[in-house]
Design a protein around this motif. Structure first.
Motif, PDB file in Angstrom:
ATOM      1  N   THR A 336      -9.779   6.519  -1.483  1.00  0.00           N
ATOM      2  CA  THR A 336      -9.722   6.207  -0.061  1.00  0.00           C
ATOM      3  C   THR A 336      -9.526   4.715   0.168  1.00  0.00           C
ATOM      4  O   THR A 336      -9.137   4.304   1.239  1.00  0.00           O
ATOM      5  CB  THR A 336     -11.010   6.642   0.663  1.00  0.00           C
ATOM      6  OG1 THR A 336     -12.100   5.970   0.037  1.00  0.00           O
ATOM      7  CG2 THR A 336     -11.219   8.130   0.575  1.00  0.00           C
ATOM      8  N   ALA A 337      -9.801   3.891  -0.851  1.00  0.00           N
ATOM      9  CA  ALA A 337      -9.668   2.453  -0.644  1.00  0.00           C
ATOM     10  C   ALA A 337      -8.586   1.826  -1.522  1.00  0.00           C
ATOM     11  O   ALA A 337      -7.998   0.824  -1.152  1.00  0.00           O
ATOM     12  CB  ALA A 337     -10.993   1.756  -0.919  1.00  0.00           C
ATOM     13  N   LEU A 338      -8.310   2.422  -2.693  1.00  0.00           N
ATOM     14  CA  LEU A 338      -7.426   1.762  -3.648  1.00  0.00           C
ATOM     15  C   LEU A 338      -6.143   2.557  -3.850  1.00  0.00           C
ATOM     16  O   LEU A 338      -6.111   3.765  -3.644  1.00  0.00           O
ATOM     17  CB  LEU A 338      -8.127   1.635  -5.008  1.00  0.00           C
ATOM     18  CG  LEU A 338      -9.314   0.688  -5.081  1.00  0.00           C
ATOM     19  CD1 LEU A 338      -9.998   0.847  -6.414  1.00  0.00           C
ATOM     20  CD2 LEU A 338      -8.837  -0.738  -4.907  1.00  0.00           C
ATOM     21  N   ASP A 339      -5.103   1.863  -4.292  1.00  0.00           N
ATOM     22  CA  ASP A 339      -3.880   2.568  -4.654  1.00  0.00           C
ATOM     23  C   ASP A 339      -4.030   3.102  -6.077  1.00  0.00           C
ATOM     24  O   ASP A 339      -4.954   2.718  -6.802  1.00  0.00           O
ATOM     25  CB  ASP A 339      -2.699   1.622  -4.562  1.00  0.00           C
ATOM     26  CG  ASP A 339      -2.790   0.558  -5.599  1.00  0.00           C
ATOM     27  OD1 ASP A 339      -2.012   0.606  -6.555  1.00  0.00           O
ATOM     28  OD2 ASP A 339      -3.668  -0.321  -5.485  1.00  0.00           O
ATOM     29  N   GLU A 377      -2.887   9.976  -2.944  1.00  0.00           N
ATOM     30  CA  GLU A 377      -1.657   9.709  -2.201  1.00  0.00           C
ATOM     31  C   GLU A 377      -1.553  10.541  -0.929  1.00  0.00           C
ATOM     32  O   GLU A 377      -0.843  10.174  -0.010  1.00  0.00           O
ATOM     33  CB  GLU A 377      -0.451  10.074  -3.073  1.00  0.00           C
ATOM     34  CG  GLU A 377      -0.356   9.298  -4.322  1.00  0.00           C
ATOM     35  CD  GLU A 377       0.522   8.116  -4.110  1.00  0.00           C
ATOM     36  OE1 GLU A 377       1.735   8.308  -4.009  1.00  0.00           O
ATOM     37  OE2 GLU A 377      -0.008   7.000  -4.012  1.00  0.00           O
ATOM     38  N   PRO A 381      -7.633   7.161   4.153  1.00  0.00           N
ATOM     39  CA  PRO A 381      -6.780   6.367   5.040  1.00  0.00           C
ATOM     40  C   PRO A 381      -5.642   5.611   4.356  1.00  0.00           C
ATOM     41  O   PRO A 381      -4.805   5.072   5.054  1.00  0.00           O
ATOM     42  CB  PRO A 381      -7.770   5.351   5.617  1.00  0.00           C
ATOM     43  CG  PRO A 381      -8.787   5.174   4.556  1.00  0.00           C
ATOM     44  CD  PRO A 381      -8.878   6.460   3.809  1.00  0.00           C
ATOM     45  N   VAL A 382      -5.571   5.554   3.026  1.00  0.00           N
ATOM     46  CA  VAL A 382      -4.462   4.794   2.434  1.00  0.00           C
ATOM     47  C   VAL A 382      -3.558   5.646   1.563  1.00  0.00           C
ATOM     48  O   VAL A 382      -3.143   5.208   0.501  1.00  0.00           O
ATOM     49  CB  VAL A 382      -4.939   3.554   1.626  1.00  0.00           C
ATOM     50  CG1 VAL A 382      -5.309   2.436   2.521  1.00  0.00           C
ATOM     51  CG2 VAL A 382      -6.020   3.928   0.660  1.00  0.00           C
ATOM     52  N   PHE A 384      -0.167   6.757   0.505  1.00  0.00           N
ATOM     53  CA  PHE A 384       1.155   6.201   0.782  1.00  0.00           C
ATOM     54  C   PHE A 384       2.132   7.262   1.278  1.00  0.00           C
ATOM     55  O   PHE A 384       2.969   6.999   2.131  1.00  0.00           O
ATOM     56  CB  PHE A 384       1.698   5.484  -0.449  1.00  0.00           C
ATOM     57  CG  PHE A 384       1.057   4.156  -0.649  1.00  0.00           C
ATOM     58  CD1 PHE A 384       1.348   3.111   0.196  1.00  0.00           C
ATOM     59  CD2 PHE A 384       0.137   3.946  -1.656  1.00  0.00           C
ATOM     60  CE1 PHE A 384       0.745   1.881   0.039  1.00  0.00           C
ATOM     61  CE2 PHE A 384      -0.465   2.722  -1.824  1.00  0.00           C
ATOM     62  CZ  PHE A 384      -0.168   1.680  -0.979  1.00  0.00           C
ATOM     63  N   PHE A 387       1.755   7.646   4.932  1.00  0.00           N
ATOM     64  CA  PHE A 387       2.418   6.582   5.697  1.00  0.00           C
ATOM     65  C   PHE A 387       3.897   6.874   5.847  1.00  0.00           C
ATOM     66  O   PHE A 387       4.473   6.757   6.922  1.00  0.00           O
ATOM     67  CB  PHE A 387       2.275   5.220   4.990  1.00  0.00           C
ATOM     68  CG  PHE A 387       0.884   4.675   4.991  1.00  0.00           C
ATOM     69  CD1 PHE A 387      -0.023   5.087   5.935  1.00  0.00           C
ATOM     70  CD2 PHE A 387       0.491   3.741   4.054  1.00  0.00           C
ATOM     71  CE1 PHE A 387      -1.319   4.584   5.945  1.00  0.00           C
ATOM     72  CE2 PHE A 387      -0.794   3.231   4.050  1.00  0.00           C
ATOM     73  CZ  PHE A 387      -1.694   3.655   4.994  1.00  0.00           C
TER      74      PHE A 387
ATOM     75  N   VAL B  72      -7.099  -5.157  -0.753  1.00  0.00           N
ATOM     76  CA  VAL B  72      -7.633  -4.050   0.035  1.00  0.00           C
ATOM     77  C   VAL B  72      -7.828  -4.533   1.464  1.00  0.00           C
ATOM     78  O   VAL B  72      -8.628  -5.427   1.715  1.00  0.00           O
ATOM     79  CB  VAL B  72      -8.966  -3.560  -0.554  1.00  0.00           C
ATOM     80  CG1 VAL B  72      -9.522  -2.415   0.261  1.00  0.00           C
ATOM     81  CG2 VAL B  72      -8.767  -3.129  -1.994  1.00  0.00           C
ATOM     82  N   LEU B  74      -8.758  -2.687   4.145  1.00  0.00           N
ATOM     83  CA  LEU B  74      -9.575  -1.814   5.011  1.00  0.00           C
ATOM     84  C   LEU B  74     -10.535  -2.596   5.895  1.00  0.00           C
ATOM     85  O   LEU B  74     -10.676  -2.324   7.067  1.00  0.00           O
ATOM     86  CB  LEU B  74     -10.389  -0.844   4.148  1.00  0.00           C
ATOM     87  CG  LEU B  74      -9.653   0.376   3.637  1.00  0.00           C
ATOM     88  CD1 LEU B  74     -10.587   1.264   2.851  1.00  0.00           C
ATOM     89  CD2 LEU B  74      -9.011   1.137   4.772  1.00  0.00           C
ATOM     90  N   VAL B 172       8.625   0.560   7.116  1.00  0.00           N
ATOM     91  CA  VAL B 172       7.405   1.208   6.624  1.00  0.00           C
ATOM     92  C   VAL B 172       7.694   1.940   5.325  1.00  0.00           C
ATOM     93  O   VAL B 172       6.959   1.832   4.338  1.00  0.00           O
ATOM     94  CB  VAL B 172       6.847   2.197   7.669  1.00  0.00           C
ATOM     95  CG1 VAL B 172       5.650   2.919   7.096  1.00  0.00           C
ATOM     96  CG2 VAL B 172       6.487   1.474   8.934  1.00  0.00           C
ATOM     97  N   ALA B 176       6.166   1.258   1.633  1.00  0.00           N
ATOM     98  CA  ALA B 176       5.437   2.258   0.850  1.00  0.00           C
ATOM     99  C   ALA B 176       6.036   2.330  -0.541  1.00  0.00           C
ATOM    100  O   ALA B 176       5.323   2.413  -1.542  1.00  0.00           O
ATOM    101  CB  ALA B 176       5.495   3.607   1.531  1.00  0.00           C
TER     102      ALA B 176
END
Lengths: 435, 181
Positions: A336-339, A377, A381-382, A384, A387, B72, B74, B172, B176
């Motif tokens: 949820t925080a890192l790629d 993925e 919230p992150v 990709f 998005f 990060v 967030l 965008v 990505a």
């Protein structure tokens, strides 16, 4: 200080730095340096840093990484996705769910020439999203399947994520690549199965069949698939025929992609140089994170934390299933925080000795990691892929995230299946390396 | 004057990194095809590895200034104004310290290789300081870029390593993809 306190301190420090917006690579360097301060014997942190990173960066294996990235950069700018859609559509009309299966199949095929999941998702969605909407397919299922299937880009080799894992865990790239094929097919089957069942349950939301084509017409449409098939053939044949090593086949892929771009007329000098510089920036970004991570792993290894942690986990006498379940939950939270790449390099130093002690094969664990990165993925919230689809469809983030939710759970199912049947992962690498 | 020079320096090093990418591609094709026709590039695998290191480090300053070094967002993306500035300056200070430390030791490594005449263990006994030059130079340029940004932000400027929010749908998607995963 005891090891428990040192590890707690390092963990808190890392969380604080990352949350404070420090660049991930720099946060890793900082934690590595702090870790080195607890090592006795006066080992100079600075020269360990410079030598470790030089040794890891000047690497033949890693040289494949920018080439695989480059391949995706070139292909994204071609008309490949349009051709794939036209070539695949006539053959999938009879299935329940009809053209929605194009999403899964096209992502699967594109995944075998691309190493990135966002690129796969964007390339296929570029054409499939408007076409499916025009024909009246359920948009939610269309978005969800694209988000889910896009992640096949990193599961089906070649894969940037797998190269990073292989380097971080020090295992053979080619074996991890081989291990990805069957799980890739498994995930495709799960997705397609879900689409079919959903369509049978909701017949009113599935548009009617397209007018039937004769076989000749179908075959003519399929000619569109030739470029991508040739490219796949080029990459894997060069490997199988022994023209190229696992690293060199990336160069063949670049050659083929350049040829496709040239053939379709999208290869200007400007586009060529743009793809070179785009690739350079992604590579540098990844490499600095890898550099930071390799220093942190070395420093951790000096402190002895990973081994202590591994033997502690071993002492808990968890069943292997419980360990994998716990790790899955941990990675979903991290995701949820890192790629994906940061997630892998941040954790391998600590997690690898642990799973090794629990008796898991490191090749198998690589595929497990790729699957949890895929979950990240498609989860907010992150994520990709979310998005990408959010922008391409113009929908808000909640709609897209909800649409992707069933496919997130299918990935959880895939993790469960490969945990219970590890042979699914290990069959191909064992066949190729029978020793 | 100084501005033009620095921006030119980052861009030039970035382009050089791009050329090393092309060199990796050509070397690998050469090795692979050469094996079929019986031409051997001496120490080709060493050269590819060195190109990789040169590419990875020479492009860093350009990558940093293009806003593609990831962090990060967030928490800090919720802050504006003063609070945000404090976080940016703290990040930059840490970056300055550790990139500086790293660059210094990379330079020392290169200098030691030159001083002790270290050579590669492969087929060709290339003096190691030559390939290490890309490594240390790239890090020194990244350090300069950090100093540059630090001075700029402390004087009240807006960080130039932060990309503005994407304006169009294409952007965008492009970003990505630039995330590399």
């Amino acid at each position: 200080m005891a090891l428990v306190e040192i590890s707690g301190l390092l963990l808190l420090l890392l969380i604080a730095l990352l949350a404070g917006g420090v660049w991930i690579a720099i946060a890793l360097l900082a934690c590595g340096w702090v870790g080195m301060q607890f090592v006795g014997g006066g080992i100079p942190a600075g020269s360990v840093l410079a030598t470790t990173i030089w040794g890891n960066a000047a690497s033949w294996t890693l040289a494949a990484l920018p080439l695989f990235i480059w391949m995706g950069e070139i292909l994204f700018r071609t008309r490949l996705s349009e051709e794939m859609f036209r070539g695949l559509a006539p053959w999938l009309n009879w299935l329940p769910g009809r053209l929605l299966h194009v999403n899964v199949l096209a992502c699967g095929i594109f995944g075998s020439v691309s190493g990135s999941s966002a690129a796969t998702c964007a390339t296929v969605a570029k054409i499939a999203l408007p076409e499916l909407k025009k024909r009246g397919y359920d948009e939610k299922l269309s978005l969800g399947s694209l988000a889910g299937a896009g992640t096949l880009g990193i599961l089906i080799p070649p894969s940037i994520t797998m190269v990073v894992y292989a380097v971080a865990a020090n295992v053979s790239i080619i074996q991890v690549f081989l291990a990805g094929f069957l799980p890739g097919l498994l995930v495709m089957a799960l997705y397609s199965g879900y689409i079919a069942v959903w369509s049978l349950l909701h017949p009113e939301r599935t548009p009617p069949r397209e007018p039937a084509m004769t076989l000749v017409e179908k075959l003519r449409e399929s000619l569109n698939l030739i470029p991508v098939m040739l490219l796949i053939a080029l990459v894997f044949l060069s490997l199988l025929l022994g023209w190229a090593t696992a690293t060199e086949c990336a160069a063949w892929g670049v050659l083929g992609s350049l040829a496709i771009a040239w053939w379709s007329g999208s290869l200007s000098w400007h586009a060529f140089w743009a793809s070179v510089m785009g690739t350079t920036r992604i590579t540098c970004m990844i490499m600095l994170i890898l550099a930071g991570a390799s220093f942190m792993s070395t420093s951790l290894a000096y402190t002895g934390i990973p081994l202590a942690l591994a033997s502690w986990v071993q002492g808990l006498n968890l069943s292997p299933y419980a360990l994998i379940a716990a790790l899955t939950v941990m990675y979903v939270i991290l995701g949820t925080a890192l790629d994906g790449i940061s997630m892998i390099v941040l954790t391998t130093a600590v997690v690898i000795p642990m799973v090794k002690a629990a008796g898991f094969d490191l090749i198998w664990f690589g595929i497990f990691l790729v699957l949890v990165v895929e979950m990240a993925e498609v989860s907010p919230p992150v994520g990709f892929n979310l998005f990408v689809l959010q922008t391409m469809s113009g929908k808000d983030s909640n709609t897209v995230a909800l649409a992707a939710l069933p496919f997130f759970f299918l990935l959880v199912a895939a993790v469960a299946i490969i945990t219970v049947f590890p042979d699914l992962v290990m069959l191909l690498p064992r066949m190729a390396f029978a020793d | 004057m100084l501005r033009t020079f620095l921006d030119g320096l980052y861009r030039f090093a970035g382009y050089l990194a791009g050329l090393f990418l092309i060199a990796i591609f050509l070397l690998m094709m050469g090795l692979s095809l050469g094996r079929e026709v019986g031409i051997n590039i001496p120490a080709g695998d060493d050269f590819a590895s060195w190109c990789m290191a040169a590419m990875a480090f020479l492009g860093l300053a350009h990558t940093f200034r293009s806003g593609e070094m990831i962090r990060v967002g967030l928490l800090i993306d919720r802050f504006r104004g003063r609070t945000r500035r404090v976080f940016e300056i703290l990040s930059l200070t840490l970056g300055l310290a550790f990139v500086g430390f790293f660059a210094w030791h990379a330079v020392r490594l290169t200098y030691d290789s030159w001083r002790f005449n270290d050579v590669a263990q492969g087929v060709l006994a290339v003096p190691l300081w030559i390939p290490q030059l890309g490594y240390s130079t790239g890090l020194v340029i990244l350090f300069i870029a950090f100093v540059d940004e630090f001075v700029h932000v402390v004087r009240g400027g807006d960080p130039r390593y932060e990309k503005p929010p994407p304006a169009s749908a294409e952007e965008v998607v492009e970003r990505a993809i630039q995330s590399g995963v």
